[in-house]
Design a protein around this motif. Structure first.
Motif, PDB file in Angstrom:
ATOM      1  N   ILE A   1      40.507  30.791  37.210  1.00  0.00           N
ATOM      2  CA  ILE A   1      39.059  30.999  37.357  1.00  0.00           C
ATOM      3  C   ILE A   1      38.607  32.200  36.535  1.00  0.00           C
ATOM      4  O   ILE A   1      37.577  32.160  35.835  1.00  0.00           O
ATOM      5  CB  ILE A   1      38.690  31.184  38.842  1.00  0.00           C
ATOM      6  CG1 ILE A   1      38.921  29.879  39.616  1.00  0.00           C
ATOM      7  CG2 ILE A   1      37.230  31.620  38.984  1.00  0.00           C
ATOM      8  CD1 ILE A   1      38.764  30.021  41.126  1.00  0.00           C
ATOM      9  N   ASP A   2      39.359  33.300  36.586  1.00  0.00           N
ATOM     10  CA  ASP A   2      39.006  34.492  35.801  1.00  0.00           C
ATOM     11  C   ASP A   2      38.980  34.168  34.310  1.00  0.00           C
ATOM     12  O   ASP A   2      38.096  34.640  33.579  1.00  0.00           O
ATOM     13  CB  ASP A   2      40.006  35.620  36.072  1.00  0.00           C
ATOM     14  CG  ASP A   2      39.850  36.225  37.462  1.00  0.00           C
ATOM     15  OD1 ASP A   2      38.794  35.996  38.099  1.00  0.00           O
ATOM     16  OD2 ASP A   2      40.793  36.914  37.912  1.00  0.00           O
ATOM     17  N   ARG A   3      39.944  33.371  33.866  1.00  0.00           N
ATOM     18  CA  ARG A   3      39.992  32.996  32.435  1.00  0.00           C
ATOM     19  C   ARG A   3      38.767  32.174  32.052  1.00  0.00           C
ATOM     20  O   ARG A   3      38.170  32.365  30.984  1.00  0.00           O
ATOM     21  CB  ARG A   3      41.280  32.197  32.165  1.00  0.00           C
ATOM     22  CG  ARG A   3      41.450  31.700  30.740  1.00  0.00           C
ATOM     23  CD  ARG A   3      41.647  32.838  29.761  1.00  0.00           C
ATOM     24  NE  ARG A   3      42.132  32.356  28.480  1.00  0.00           N
ATOM     25  CZ  ARG A   3      41.366  31.812  27.526  1.00  0.00           C
ATOM     26  NH1 ARG A   3      40.072  31.677  27.738  1.00  0.00           N
ATOM     27  NH2 ARG A   3      41.911  31.410  26.389  1.00  0.00           N
ATOM     28  N   ILE A   4      38.361  31.262  32.925  1.00  0.00           N
ATOM     29  CA  ILE A   4      37.179  30.442  32.663  1.00  0.00           C
ATOM     30  C   ILE A   4      35.922  31.305  32.662  1.00  0.00           C
ATOM     31  O   ILE A   4      35.068  31.186  31.774  1.00  0.00           O
ATOM     32  CB  ILE A   4      37.079  29.313  33.707  1.00  0.00           C
ATOM     33  CG1 ILE A   4      38.219  28.300  33.500  1.00  0.00           C
ATOM     34  CG2 ILE A   4      35.726  28.616  33.638  1.00  0.00           C
ATOM     35  CD1 ILE A   4      38.348  27.273  34.606  1.00  0.00           C
ATOM     36  N   HIS A   5      35.801  32.195  33.635  1.00  0.00           N
ATOM     37  CA  HIS A   5      34.620  33.048  33.719  1.00  0.00           C
ATOM     38  C   HIS A   5      34.503  33.963  32.494  1.00  0.00           C
ATOM     39  O   HIS A   5      33.398  34.175  31.965  1.00  0.00           O
ATOM     40  CB  HIS A   5      34.663  33.903  34.984  1.00  0.00           C
ATOM     41  CG  HIS A   5      34.387  33.128  36.232  1.00  0.00           C
ATOM     42  ND1 HIS A   5      34.533  33.659  37.501  1.00  0.00           N
ATOM     43  CD2 HIS A   5      33.961  31.843  36.422  1.00  0.00           C
ATOM     44  CE1 HIS A   5      34.229  32.743  38.399  1.00  0.00           C
ATOM     45  NE2 HIS A   5      33.881  31.633  37.779  1.00  0.00           N
ATOM     46  N   SER A   6      35.611  34.499  32.038  1.00  0.00           N
ATOM     47  CA  SER A   6      35.556  35.443  30.912  1.00  0.00           C
ATOM     48  C   SER A   6      35.112  34.759  29.628  1.00  0.00           C
ATOM     49  O   SER A   6      34.484  35.377  28.763  1.00  0.00           O
ATOM     50  CB  SER A   6      36.920  36.109  30.709  1.00  0.00           C
ATOM     51  OG  SER A   6      37.875  35.166  30.264  1.00  0.00           O
TER      52      SER A   6
END
Length: 535
Positions: free
Chosen positions: A247-252
């Motif tokens: 999720i963090d990778r997608i958000h960034s």
């Protein structure tokens, strides 16, 4: 060790290529086993695009209804640049026509297509034997011996022929010592994730591009709350494993914190292999699907090409097991390897264009749909032979659909008449009809369905081309005799000398002796190359 009986064909690998082949072989009445080293049917969405030509194949094999029920048309792309999203039509929507019944690419996760084929195989009385891994493969002039390891230990399986449909790392190909030429770019990796998602509209295939080939894409999977995510990793990046890190990778990358992943159903790291087997078989063992060729995911080509490998090989194995010259099996490589080479070029070009943010690389058209693929110029469709073409078609081309009226006035599709393991002969006009009656056909192997198109005679085989859909699609201008192969390609076109030229074409594809003993059926021809290819 067991004391096995000899079966006709052993299929190693129960993905789409192997399953399609097994269905075709079983419906021909052959004794078939299909084994797979996995513990169960594949769980991921991986290859999710079924092309129009493959939909026609699935209809013939009896699995289309399940595939249509489990999928949908592709949505438009949603190209994101910061907070803006621009719709982009990746697939032009086409209407059904009499000659092309399924004109649009179908979106369906691979696990559903796999299950549809396995269900069809079960209807025919065969089950995939999971958790059985090939450890050794040997062959002699008559048979193939495979050793597989399963829960019950080592089992020996003896078959007249074997087919490796066991993927890009194929154990069968390695046992045959067949080269797999091409490249694997270890620095170009894509994390693929099937996940339940909220905060993202399901009417778009979302794509967030970035400089240097950075890319995240999310495609909605039909009849679910899941998306297939494709996250292109940087060369030194370690793939995120836990849902929070993903999720963090997608958000960034997307800058959209409304997107939430709630459950991960499947994930894998993909490396774009671009490889083609030097041969498609050796002796009595053949390769289909990813065992013979691997592609980038661009254009949805690999799954479709592999399925059609099996569709090409199945009827030829059936004919040879019934007594046809084993040289017929050499035409499998001669016809299918050039197709795979062209598809490799197409998918590689599209993949490279996506990395460069080339909009044309996101477009999909007739090249991807595989309706125009042809065997014209190959060993069963020589370009310099007699009876090579009509106004629109050549021998070796896909035989189009058409809408005909039967003697009872009911409309039927030509593809409904093609459906099954038989050849079909179509006599258009009275001269062709007279010679169709005289056409000699062997009693063994795939049988011949004879159709007459002209004034209805009430004999059950006569049809009328009331809307000229056959005449138009096939480019007919006068009396013509057409021979359609079991895989839906044109085996011969005769516009004169109907009987003589058609009979010559028949001899290359059918048994030429009326009866053969079982020991004779297992004997290969000396003319058949040990590589499984014409040389």
């Amino acid at each position: 060790m067991n004391n096995p009986q000899t079966i006709d064909v052993l299929v190693i690998g129960a993905g789409l290529s192997g399953s399609a082949l097994a269905i075709d072989l079983v419906r021909r009445g052959l004794d078939v086993r299909i084994v797979d080293r996995s513990p169960h049917t594949f769980d991921g969405s991986r290859a999710k695009g079924i092309q129009p030509r493959s939909l026609e194949v699935l209809e013939d094999l009896g699995a289309l209804d399940d595939v249509l029920a489990g999928g949908d048309l592709y949505p438009k792309l949603g190209l994101h640049a910061g907070p803006l999203g621009v719709p982009w039509k990746m697939f032009p929507h086409k209407e059904t026509t009499p000659d092309v019944p399924y004109p649009n690419t179908w979106l369906i996760p691979q696990f559903r297509t796999d299950r549809a084929l396995h269900a069809r195989l079960s209807e025919l009385g065969r089950e995939v034997e999971f958790n059985k891994e090939l450890t050794e493969l040997t062959q002699d002039e008559d048979t193939v011996l495979a050793k597989v390891v399963g829960a019950a230990g080592v089992e020996e399986i003896i078959a007249r022929y074997a087919v490796g449909a066991d993927g890009g790392s194929s154990a069968v190909r390695k046992q045959l010592d067949i080269g797999f030429a091409g490249t694997t770019d270890e620095s170009d990796r894509v994390l693929i994730v099937d996940a339940s998602v909220s905060g993202l509209a399901r009417n778009r295939w979302h794509m967030w591009a970035g400089l240097g080939g950075k890319l995240i894409a999310a495609c909605p999977l039909p009849d679910s709350d899941m998306f297939q995510w494709m996250i292109r990793l940087t060369p030194d990046e370690k793939p995120p494993q836990e849902i929070g890190a993903i999720i963090d990778r997608i958000h960034s990358h997307t800058r959209n914190r409304h997107i939430q992943l709630h459950d991960i159903h499947w994930k894998s790291v993909f490396r774009p292999n671009i490889r083609l087997a030097e041969h498609y078989g050796r002796g009595r063992v053949f390769l289909v699907g990813d065992a013979a060729h691997v592609h980038t995911p661009a254009g949805a080509q690999g799954l479709n090409t592999g399925m059609q490998d099996g569709y090409n090989l199945g009827w030829k194995l059936g004919q040879v097991l019934a007594g046809a010259d084993p040289a017929l099996l050499g035409t499998y490589e001669a016809e299918r390897q050039p197709i795979a080479a062209g598809v490799l070029g197409l998918s590689t070009e599209k993949w490279g264009g996506i990395a460069k943010l080339d909009p044309s690389s996101m477009k999909r058209g007739k090249d991807e749909q595989q309706l125009a693929l042809t065997y014209f110029g190959g060993p069963l469709a020589p370009a310099d032979g007699t009876g090579t073409g009509t106004g629109t078609l050549h021998v070796g081309d896909r035989a189009p659909d058409a809408r005909l009226l039967g003697a009872d006035g009911a409309e039927t599709r030509l593809f409904n008449l093609f459906q099954g393991p038989h050849f079909t002969a179509i006599a258009y006009g009275p001269g062709a009809d007279r010679d169709l009656d005289l056409l000699d056909w062997p009693t063994t192997g795939a049988q011949l369905k004879r159709l007459t198109v002209g004034p209805a005679t009430g004999d059950g085989r006569a049809f009328s081309d009331h809307g000229n859909t056959l005449r138009s699609a096939y480019g007919l201008t006068g009396d013509t005799l057409l021979l359609i192969r079991p895989d839906g390609y044109i085996g011969h076109i005769a516009t004169r000398d109907f009987l003589t030229t058609t009979q010559a074409a028949v001899r290359a594809m059918t048994p030429q002796t009326r009866t053969r003993t079982m020991s004779q059926l297992s004997q290969p021809s000396h003319a058949y190359p040990r590589s499984g290819a014409l040389e």
